[in-house]
Design an enzyme around this catalytic site. Structure first.
Site, PDB file in Angstrom:
ATOM      1  CE  LYS A  11       5.863   4.835  59.094  1.00 33.31           C
ATOM      2  NZ  LYS A  11       4.858   4.924  57.993  1.00 33.31           N
ATOM      3  CE1 TYR A  51       5.556  10.327  56.933  1.00 27.90           C
ATOM      4  CE2 TYR A  51       4.980  10.304  59.251  1.00 27.90           C
ATOM      5  CZ  TYR A  51       5.493   9.666  58.123  1.00 27.90           C
ATOM      6  OH  TYR A  51       5.942   8.365  58.211  1.00 27.90           O
ATOM      7  CG  ASN A 114       3.523   1.768  56.499  1.00 29.08           C
ATOM      8  OD1 ASN A 114       3.947   2.416  57.447  1.00 29.08           O
ATOM      9  ND2 ASN A 114       3.412   2.278  55.286  1.00 29.08           N
ATOM     10  CG  HIS A 117       9.829   7.414  57.369  1.00 31.68           C
ATOM     11  ND1 HIS A 117       9.113   7.992  56.369  1.00 31.68           N
ATOM     12  CD2 HIS A 117      11.039   8.048  57.412  1.00 31.68           C
ATOM     13  CE1 HIS A 117       9.863   8.966  55.821  1.00 31.68           C
ATOM     14  NE2 HIS A 117      11.028   9.017  56.435  1.00 31.68           N
ATOM     15  CD  GLU A 128      12.490  12.112  55.754  1.00 32.51           C
ATOM     16  OE1 GLU A 128      13.000  10.981  55.907  1.00 32.51           O
ATOM     17  OE2 GLU A 128      11.508  12.327  55.012  1.00 32.51           O
TER      18      GLU A 128
HETATM   19  P1  RTP Z   1       7.007   6.551  54.730  1.00 28.15           P
HETATM   20  O1  RTP Z   1       7.063   7.984  54.255  1.00 28.15           O
HETATM   21  O2  RTP Z   1       6.303   6.374  56.048  1.00 28.15           O
HETATM   22  O3  RTP Z   1       8.357   5.893  54.667  1.00 28.15           O
HETATM   23  O4  RTP Z   1       6.138   5.715  53.693  1.00 28.15           O
HETATM   24  P2  RTP Z   1       6.166   5.790  52.117  1.00 28.15           P
HETATM   25  O5  RTP Z   1       7.214   6.733  51.634  1.00 28.15           O
HETATM   26  O6  RTP Z   1       6.224   4.372  51.643  1.00 28.15           O
HETATM   27  O7  RTP Z   1       4.739   6.373  51.832  1.00 28.15           O
HETATM   28  P3  RTP Z   1       4.267   7.913  51.689  1.00 28.15           P
HETATM   29  O8  RTP Z   1       3.592   8.045  50.389  1.00 28.15           O
HETATM   30  O9  RTP Z   1       5.402   8.843  52.014  1.00 28.15           O
HETATM   31  O10 RTP Z   1       3.168   8.016  52.827  1.00 28.15           O
HETATM   32  C1  RTP Z   1       3.522   8.221  54.174  1.00 28.15           C
HETATM   33  C2  RTP Z   1       2.717   7.294  55.060  1.00 28.15           C
HETATM   34  O11 RTP Z   1       1.346   7.676  54.993  1.00 28.15           O
HETATM   35  C3  RTP Z   1       0.539   6.520  55.068  1.00 28.15           C
HETATM   36  N1  RTP Z   1      -0.264   6.425  53.866  1.00 28.15           N
HETATM   37  N2  RTP Z   1      -1.510   6.105  53.907  1.00 28.15           N
HETATM   38  N3  RTP Z   1      -4.158   5.480  53.220  1.00 28.15           N
HETATM   39  C4  RTP Z   1      -3.287   5.790  52.274  1.00 28.15           C
HETATM   40  O12 RTP Z   1      -3.587   5.830  51.083  1.00 28.15           O
HETATM   41  C5  RTP Z   1      -1.943   6.094  52.661  1.00 28.15           C
HETATM   42  N4  RTP Z   1      -0.992   6.418  51.832  1.00 28.15           N
HETATM   43  C6  RTP Z   1       0.088   6.629  52.630  1.00 28.15           C
HETATM   44  C7  RTP Z   1       1.437   5.318  55.182  1.00 28.15           C
HETATM   45  O13 RTP Z   1       1.582   4.979  56.548  1.00 28.15           O
HETATM   46  C8  RTP Z   1       2.734   5.821  54.620  1.00 28.15           C
HETATM   47  O14 RTP Z   1       3.824   5.100  55.139  1.00 28.15           O
HETATM   48 MG    MG Z   2       7.381   8.726  52.342  1.00 30.41          MG
END
Ligand code: RTP
Ligand code: MG
Length: 143
Positions: A11, A51, A114, A117, A128
């Site tokens: 990212k 997304y 973070n 991804h 994806e």
């Molecule tokens: P990613 O998709 O980026 O690999 O991350 P992830 O599966 O660990 O998390 P996901 O639930 O898919 O959320 C996508 C991205 O959205 C941001 N996020 N912010 N503020 C919040 O509560 C929150 N929750 C998620 C994060 O950047 C996350 O990586």
């Molecule tokens: Mg995710």
């Protein structure tokens, strides 16, 4: 166990910290092979489409703004159990909860920024990888 492909995104925060090579090394040291890669600066439309599953979430607009704030590196990783393996290397979504030694523990500072991804299922991995790469841009290893 089976050979899988998964999509990784380094990212904008991690690209800005100049740790692309360090993150690639994590993949390689874990036995994941980079079979496609490119740097690009996502448009708003590209980030929103990628997304789309999070469209109704309160963090969606901030997520799209962040993901378009600078260049990213998208890669297809291939290997045994690549999807789960990559998620293990990444660590928890919130770097505060990420296990020591994971990419997010080392390189990320907040849940919003973070570092990486990774696809979370076979279905999302297929979608994806195809979102960013044509078939002829993926180069499976033959040696
Ligand atoms: P990613 O998709 O980026 O690999 O991350 P992830 O599966 O660990 O998390 P996901 O639930 O898919 O959320 C996508 C991205 O959205 C941001 N996020 N912010 N503020 C919040 O509560 C929150 N929750 C998620 C994060 O950047 C996350 O990586
Ligand atoms: Mg995710």
């Amino acid at each position: 166990m089976s050979v899988e492909r998964t999509l990784s995104i380094i990212k904008p925060d991690a690209v800005s910290k100049n740790v692309i090579g360090k993150i690639f090394s994590r993949f390689e040291e874990a036995g994941l092979k980079i079979v496609a890669t490119k740097m690009l600066h996502l448009s708003k439309e590209q980030a929103e489409g990628f997304y789309a599953e999070h469209k109704e979430r309160p963090f969606f607009n901030d997520l799209v703004a962040f993901m378009t704030s600078g260049p990213v590196v998208v890669s297809a990783l291939e290997g045994e159990n690549a999807i789960v393996k990559n998620r293990e290397l990444m660590g928890a979504t919130n770097p505060q909860d990420a296990a020591p030694g994971t990419i997010r523990a080392e390189f990320a500072s907040t849940i919003d920024e973070n570092a990486v991804h990774g696809s979370d299922s076979e279905t999302s991995a297929a979608r994806e990888v195809a979102y960013f790469f044509n078939n002829d841009e993926v180069c499976p290893r033959t040696r």
